[in-house]
Design a protein around this motif. Structure first.
Motif, PDB file in Angstrom:
ATOM      1  N   SER A   1       0.840  -1.198   0.000  1.00 44.80           N
ATOM      2  CA  SER A   1       0.000   0.000   0.000  1.00 44.80           C
ATOM      3  C   SER A   1       0.875   1.248   0.000  1.00 44.80           C
ATOM      4  CB  SER A   1      -0.948  -0.001   1.199  1.00 44.80           C
ATOM      5  OG  SER A   1      -0.220   0.059   2.397  1.00 44.80           O
ATOM      6  N   VAL A   2       0.312   2.339  -0.499  1.00 38.79           N
ATOM      7  CA  VAL A   2       1.040   3.599  -0.609  1.00 38.79           C
ATOM      8  C   VAL A   2       0.136   4.724  -0.114  1.00 38.79           C
ATOM      9  CG1 VAL A   2       2.136   5.221  -2.197  1.00 38.79           C
ATOM     10  CG2 VAL A   2       2.306   2.771  -2.626  1.00 38.79           C
ATOM     11  N   ALA A   3       0.653   5.575   0.754  1.00 37.57           N
ATOM     12  CA  ALA A   3      -0.075   6.751   1.222  1.00 37.57           C
ATOM     13  C   ALA A   3       0.866   7.944   1.169  1.00 37.57           C
ATOM     14  CB  ALA A   3      -0.594   6.546   2.639  1.00 37.57           C
ATOM     15  N   ALA A   4       0.338   9.085   0.763  1.00 33.79           N
ATOM     16  CA  ALA A   4       1.140  10.307   0.694  1.00 33.79           C
ATOM     17  C   ALA A   4       0.321  11.472   1.209  1.00 33.79           C
ATOM     18  CB  ALA A   4       1.579  10.571  -0.746  1.00 33.79           C
ATOM     19  N   GLY A   5       0.958  12.361   1.949  1.00 37.81           N
ATOM     20  CA  GLY A   5       0.277  13.521   2.496  1.00 37.81           C
ATOM     21  C   GLY A   5      -0.052  14.575   1.459  1.00 37.81           C
ATOM     22  N   GLY A   6       0.567  14.493   0.287  1.00 35.09           N
ATOM     23  CA  GLY A   6       0.300  15.444  -0.788  1.00 35.09           C
ATOM     24  C   GLY A   6      -0.095  14.703  -2.050  1.00 35.09           C
ATOM     25  N   ASN A   7       0.396  15.188  -3.170  1.00 37.22           N
ATOM     26  CA  ASN A   7       0.076  14.573  -4.450  1.00 37.22           C
ATOM     27  C   ASN A   7       0.944  13.344  -4.705  1.00 37.22           C
ATOM     28  OD1 ASN A   7      -1.682  16.666  -4.911  1.00 37.22           O
ATOM     29  ND2 ASN A   7      -0.224  17.846  -6.106  1.00 37.22           N
ATOM     30  N   ILE A   8       0.431  12.429  -5.522  1.00 37.70           N
ATOM     31  CA  ILE A   8       1.199  11.279  -5.983  1.00 37.70           C
ATOM     32  C   ILE A   8       1.243  11.375  -7.499  1.00 37.70           C
ATOM     33  CG2 ILE A   8       1.261   8.774  -6.237  1.00 37.70           C
ATOM     34  CD1 ILE A   8      -0.126   8.525  -3.553  1.00 37.70           C
ATOM     35  N   GLY A   9       2.439  11.375  -8.057  1.00 35.87           N
ATOM     36  CA  GLY A   9       2.571  11.457  -9.507  1.00 35.87           C
ATOM     37  C   GLY A   9       2.286  10.132 -10.172  1.00 35.87           C
ATOM     38  N   ALA A  10       3.056   9.089  -9.863  1.00 36.00           N
ATOM     39  CA  ALA A  10       2.878   7.779 -10.479  1.00 36.00           C
ATOM     40  C   ALA A  10       3.234   6.706  -9.460  1.00 36.00           C
ATOM     41  CB  ALA A  10       3.755   7.646 -11.712  1.00 36.00           C
TER      42      ALA A  10
ATOM     43  N   GLY B   1      -5.693  17.777 -15.576  1.00 37.93           N
ATOM     44  CA  GLY B   1      -5.089  16.486 -15.240  1.00 37.93           C
ATOM     45  C   GLY B   1      -3.659  16.580 -14.758  1.00 37.93           C
ATOM     46  N   ASN B   2      -3.119  17.764 -14.625  1.00 41.42           N
ATOM     47  CA  ASN B   2      -1.748  17.964 -14.180  1.00 41.42           C
ATOM     48  C   ASN B   2      -1.789  18.701 -12.848  1.00 41.42           C
ATOM     49  OD1 ASN B   2       0.981  18.161 -14.020  1.00 41.42           O
ATOM     50  ND2 ASN B   2       1.258  19.341 -15.890  1.00 41.42           N
ATOM     51  N   PRO B   3      -1.665  17.984 -11.703  1.00 47.74           N
ATOM     52  CA  PRO B   3      -1.910  18.584 -10.391  1.00 47.74           C
ATOM     53  C   PRO B   3      -0.815  19.541  -9.924  1.00 47.74           C
ATOM     54  CG  PRO B   3      -1.112  16.362 -10.140  1.00 47.74           C
ATOM     55  CD  PRO B   3      -1.299  16.579 -11.622  1.00 47.74           C
ATOM     56  N   ILE B   4      -1.230  20.455  -9.086  1.00 47.30           N
ATOM     57  CA  ILE B   4      -0.306  21.332  -8.365  1.00 47.30           C
ATOM     58  C   ILE B   4      -0.094  20.700  -6.992  1.00 47.30           C
ATOM     59  CG2 ILE B   4      -0.008  23.604  -7.305  1.00 47.30           C
ATOM     60  CD1 ILE B   4      -1.797  24.778  -9.384  1.00 47.30           C
ATOM     61  N   ALA B   5       1.137  20.703  -6.505  1.00 48.30           N
ATOM     62  CA  ALA B   5       1.404  20.133  -5.184  1.00 48.30           C
ATOM     63  C   ALA B   5       0.661  20.904  -4.115  1.00 48.30           C
ATOM     64  CB  ALA B   5       2.900  20.158  -4.894  1.00 48.30           C
TER      65      ALA B   5
ATOM     66  N   ASP C   1      -4.618  -4.169   1.035  1.00 44.34           N
ATOM     67  CA  ASP C   1      -3.505  -4.587   0.196  1.00 44.34           C
ATOM     68  C   ASP C   1      -3.543  -3.831  -1.131  1.00 44.34           C
ATOM     69  OD1 ASP C   1      -2.833  -6.331   2.167  1.00 44.34           O
ATOM     70  OD2 ASP C   1      -3.515  -8.135   1.134  1.00 44.34           O
ATOM     71  N   ARG C   2      -2.384  -3.324  -1.541  1.00 42.70           N
ATOM     72  CA  ARG C   2      -2.207  -2.572  -2.779  1.00 42.70           C
ATOM     73  C   ARG C   2      -3.106  -1.338  -2.863  1.00 42.70           C
ATOM     74  NH1 ARG C   2      -0.970  -6.941  -7.545  1.00 42.70           N
ATOM     75  NH2 ARG C   2       0.265  -8.335  -6.255  1.00 42.70           N
ATOM     76  N   SER C   3      -3.503  -0.800  -1.735  1.00 42.55           N
ATOM     77  CA  SER C   3      -4.317   0.415  -1.754  1.00 42.55           C
ATOM     78  C   SER C   3      -3.425   1.643  -1.903  1.00 42.55           C
ATOM     79  CB  SER C   3      -5.166   0.516  -0.493  1.00 42.55           C
ATOM     80  OG  SER C   3      -4.343   0.594   0.641  1.00 42.55           O
ATOM     81  N   VAL C   4      -3.977   2.685  -2.474  1.00 36.96           N
ATOM     82  CA  VAL C   4      -3.247   3.923  -2.701  1.00 36.96           C
ATOM     83  C   VAL C   4      -4.116   5.069  -2.209  1.00 36.96           C
ATOM     84  CG1 VAL C   4      -2.219   5.440  -4.430  1.00 36.96           C
ATOM     85  CG2 VAL C   4      -2.074   2.960  -4.709  1.00 36.96           C
ATOM     86  N   ALA C   5      -3.549   5.947  -1.392  1.00 39.77           N
ATOM     87  CA  ALA C   5      -4.281   7.107  -0.891  1.00 39.77           C
ATOM     88  C   ALA C   5      -3.370   8.324  -0.961  1.00 39.77           C
ATOM     89  CB  ALA C   5      -4.730   6.877   0.544  1.00 39.77           C
ATOM     90  N   ALA C   6      -3.962   9.453  -1.282  1.00 39.94           N
ATOM     91  CA  ALA C   6      -3.196  10.696  -1.362  1.00 39.94           C
ATOM     92  C   ALA C   6      -4.006  11.830  -0.775  1.00 39.94           C
ATOM     93  CB  ALA C   6      -2.839  11.011  -2.818  1.00 39.94           C
ATOM     94  N   GLY C   7      -3.332  12.753  -0.125  1.00 46.35           N
ATOM     95  CA  GLY C   7      -3.982  13.940   0.393  1.00 46.35           C
ATOM     96  C   GLY C   7      -4.236  14.964  -0.691  1.00 46.35           C
ATOM     97  N   GLY C   8      -3.636  14.764  -1.853  1.00 46.57           N
ATOM     98  CA  GLY C   8      -3.831  15.657  -2.993  1.00 46.57           C
ATOM     99  C   GLY C   8      -4.300  14.850  -4.188  1.00 46.57           C
ATOM    100  N   ASP C   9      -3.789  15.197  -5.346  1.00 45.61           N
ATOM    101  CA  ASP C   9      -4.172  14.518  -6.580  1.00 45.61           C
ATOM    102  C   ASP C   9      -3.298  13.296  -6.833  1.00 45.61           C
ATOM    103  OD1 ASP C   9      -6.127  16.430  -7.208  1.00 45.61           O
ATOM    104  OD2 ASP C   9      -4.604  17.763  -8.042  1.00 45.61           O
ATOM    105  N   ILE C  10      -3.826  12.330  -7.600  1.00 43.98           N
ATOM    106  CA  ILE C  10      -3.067  11.151  -8.020  1.00 43.98           C
ATOM    107  C   ILE C  10      -2.977  11.199  -9.537  1.00 43.98           C
ATOM    108  CG2 ILE C  10      -3.017   8.645  -8.118  1.00 43.98           C
ATOM    109  CD1 ILE C  10      -4.527   8.571  -5.483  1.00 43.98           C
TER     110      ILE C  10
END
Length: 127
Positions: free
Chosen positions: A60-69, A94-98, A110-119
């Motif tokens: 799993s992946v989590a980020a407090g901001g944007n996730i690019g890829a 479709g091109n996020p700002i941080a 399992d294999r979940s992805v979460a972001a506080g910003g855009d993905i």
């Protein structure tokens, strides 16, 4: 109120007013430094430093901001990460700002992805 008291003392005794102003300035400067350090260490409310970011599942992946890829699968690939706009510019669709998260960010499965910003791009399956 403090300024009025300082002016009243200055009229009576300029030397005493100078001493009081010096001490008051030093105390306020120390308080400002302390508040700045407290804020930098995450003591203030609402910043990325105070946001709970948790990734608990396998791959799993989590980020407090944007996730690019992100690619979490075997031999999986995610598309290219979007590029940020020039300073002060507006992003293309479709091109996020941080930007930081404003609350908790949790990827718990399992294999979940979460972001506080855009993905930008995510692949969680096997290729």
């Amino acid at each position: 109120m403090g300024v009025a008291a300082l002016v009243a003392v200055a009229v009576a005794d300029l030397g005493k007013a100078d001493q009081i102003a010096s001490v008051a300035g030093a105390v306020l400067a120390a308080a400002g430094l302390g508040l700045s350090l407290w804020s930098l260490r995450g003591g203030g409310s609402g910043g990325a430093a105070t946001t709970g970011v948790t990734a608990a599942g396998e791959r799993s992946v989590a980020a407090g901001g944007n996730i690019g890829a992100v690619a979490t699968g075997d031999r999986a690939t995610a598309g290219p990460a979007p590029t940020p706009p020039p300073s002060g510019g507006t992003p293309a669709p479709g091109n996020p700002i941080a930007r930081p998260a404003t609350g908790p960010v949790t990827a718990s499965g399992d294999r979940s992805v979460a972001a506080g910003g855009d993905i930008g791009s995510v692949s969680t399956g096997d290729a």
